[in-house]
Design a protein around this motif. Structure first.
Motif, PDB file in Angstrom:
ATOM      1  N   MET A  32       0.804  -1.216   0.000  1.00 34.03           N
ATOM      2  CA  MET A  32       0.000   0.000   0.000  1.00 34.03           C
ATOM      3  C   MET A  32       0.847   1.281   0.000  1.00 34.03           C
ATOM      4  O   MET A  32       0.384   2.325  -0.448  1.00 34.03           O
ATOM      5  N   ASN A  62       0.929 -13.056   0.565  1.00 33.06           N
ATOM      6  CA  ASN A  62      -0.175 -13.136   1.519  1.00 33.06           C
ATOM      7  C   ASN A  62       0.096 -14.236   2.538  1.00 33.06           C
ATOM      8  O   ASN A  62       0.800 -15.211   2.258  1.00 33.06           O
ATOM      9  N   GLU A  80      -2.143  -5.174   4.375  1.00 35.78           N
ATOM     10  CA  GLU A  80      -3.488  -4.620   4.249  1.00 35.78           C
ATOM     11  C   GLU A  80      -4.464  -5.790   4.257  1.00 35.78           C
ATOM     12  O   GLU A  80      -4.508  -6.585   3.303  1.00 35.78           O
ATOM     13  N   ASP A 103      -6.566  -6.590   1.254  1.00 40.55           N
ATOM     14  CA  ASP A 103      -5.807  -6.994   0.071  1.00 40.55           C
ATOM     15  C   ASP A 103      -5.549  -8.493   0.093  1.00 40.55           C
ATOM     16  O   ASP A 103      -5.029  -9.059  -0.859  1.00 40.55           O
ATOM     17  N   THR A 152      -8.208  -1.022   7.675  1.00 41.45           N
ATOM     18  CA  THR A 152      -7.910  -0.939   6.246  1.00 41.45           C
ATOM     19  C   THR A 152      -7.597   0.494   5.844  1.00 41.45           C
ATOM     20  O   THR A 152      -8.103   1.445   6.454  1.00 41.45           O
ATOM     21  N   LEU A 171      -9.911   0.226   0.880  1.00 47.46           N
ATOM     22  CA  LEU A 171     -10.173  -0.437  -0.399  1.00 47.46           C
ATOM     23  C   LEU A 171     -11.690  -0.531  -0.560  1.00 47.46           C
ATOM     24  O   LEU A 171     -12.342  -1.395   0.027  1.00 47.46           O
TER      25      LEU A 171
END
Length: 348
Positions: A112, A127, A158, A161, A190, A193
């Motif tokens: 981000m 992730n 995030e 995400d 967050t 998004l």
């Protein structure tokens, strides 16, 4: 082989059924796991034949504790954890009168690019799976010997995400067969998004949504948060109103106060205008200073004045208590320092 911590009750029942075993064993296995038993051979009410199948199919992705620190100020504990692939993340256990909270990471790194955050330095690596996020809680409980009763998804990464893994994590820790942590004791933070906020509103969850806002207008926000170039504050607020209408849950707006950047009286009044009438709460955060930028923490006087303006406008506002200030407890700081030291040692 698969990480068994990624499996919920239905996943495990399906696998056990396919193996020709009784599906009630799934809950027994998960009961062992979430009580802290992370070796199949110690599950003494599970048939040996099924134990062998479990050992052939699954492993426990439990990160190694690379480093840990405990604050002399407030007892906050910070852990640097390494997963099987060598990737590092951090989690922090904070002690309050109402119970122990853990701040977990949802990604290795972050893409981000928020300028005030150390986790985003170096970008996003990958992730974390739902089980890898849960493992942070299990490790923290084992090390501290204390139950975690509150979860904050506000560490590296995030959360929205990594949407599917995060939702599965929330449902797993909330489940009665899991850690049985109430949804209202879970906060997801967050940077805004918009499509994922709308999607989250439809999940029928009762978690607290926290929005990292940090500016009262798009012009200023773009200088601090690259995501502001994609989603405007108006779009974020519309998504927040949708979330409130769907869940009837109050939203928290996080606002990191940076000296002479976003902490003056006019900006406080501007923030009042855009949040007026919303079911919300503002959490003012003295910014964590990061070497890669020149952001400095606002003075206590300016923080107090900013908060007084918001409160006088009818917007409930608090100042976040700084936890673990003597151990660099802000997300990303420990991991970055460790990686830099390792790089320097290799270069010697």
């Amino acid at each position: 082989m698969q990480n068994i911590l990624d499996f919920n009750l239905e996943d495990l029942k399906q696998w056990i059924s396919e193996e020709g075993e009784s599906t009630f064993r799934a809950k027994q296995i998960l009961d062992w796991i979430y009580k802290g038993t992370l070796e199949f051979d110690q599950m003494n009410n599970i048939p040996k034949s099924l134990i062998e199948k479990l050992k052939d199919k699954f492993y426990f992705s439990i990160p190694e504790v690379v480093d840990k620190f405990k604050s002399d100020i407030d007892g906050t504990e910070k852990f640097l954890l390494a997963y099987n692939d060598g990737n590092l993340i951090e989690c922090v256990v904070m002690r309050y009168k109402h119970g122990n909270s853990i701040c977990v990471s949802t990604q290795v790194g972050c893409r981000m690019g928020c300028k005030f955050c150390a986790s985003t330095v170096g970008g996003m690596v990958r992730n974390l799976s739902s089980g890898e996020i849960i493992a942070q809680v299990l490790v923290a409980q084992k090390i501290t010997g204390e139950r975690i009763s509150n979860i904050v998804l506000m560490g590296s990464g995030e959360p929205l995400d990594n949407y599917e893994n995060v939702i599965k994590f929330i449902r797993l820790v909330n489940a009665s067969y899991g850690l049985n942590i109430g949804q209202r004791h879970i906060t997801l933070s967050t940077c805004g998004l918009v499509p994922e906020i709308m999607k989250l509103a439809d999940e029928d969850l009762q978690i607290t949504l926290a929005i990292s806002l940090h500016a009262p207008n798009d012009v200023l926000r773009k200088t601090m948060m690259p995501v502001a170039n994609k989603y405007s504050i108006d779009e974020i607020l519309e998504a927040c109103k949708y979330y409130i209408n769907k869940t009837n849950r109050r939203i928290t707006f996080e606002y990191s106060l940076v000296s002479n950047v976003n902490d003056n009286e006019e900006q406080a009044k501007e923030l009042c205008e855009i949040l007026k009438g919303m079911l919300c709460h503002v959490n003012l955060i003295p910014v964590n200073e990061v070497r890669e930028n020149n952001f400095k923490k606002s003075t206590s006087e300016k923080i107090k004045k900013f908060g007084n303006i918001l409160n006088s406008c009818g917007i409930e506002t608090t100042v976040r208590r700084e936890m673990g200030a003597d151990i660099n407890a802000a997300c990303g700081q420990l991991r970055r320092s460790y990686l830099e030291a390792r790089k320097d040692n290799k270069g010697v």
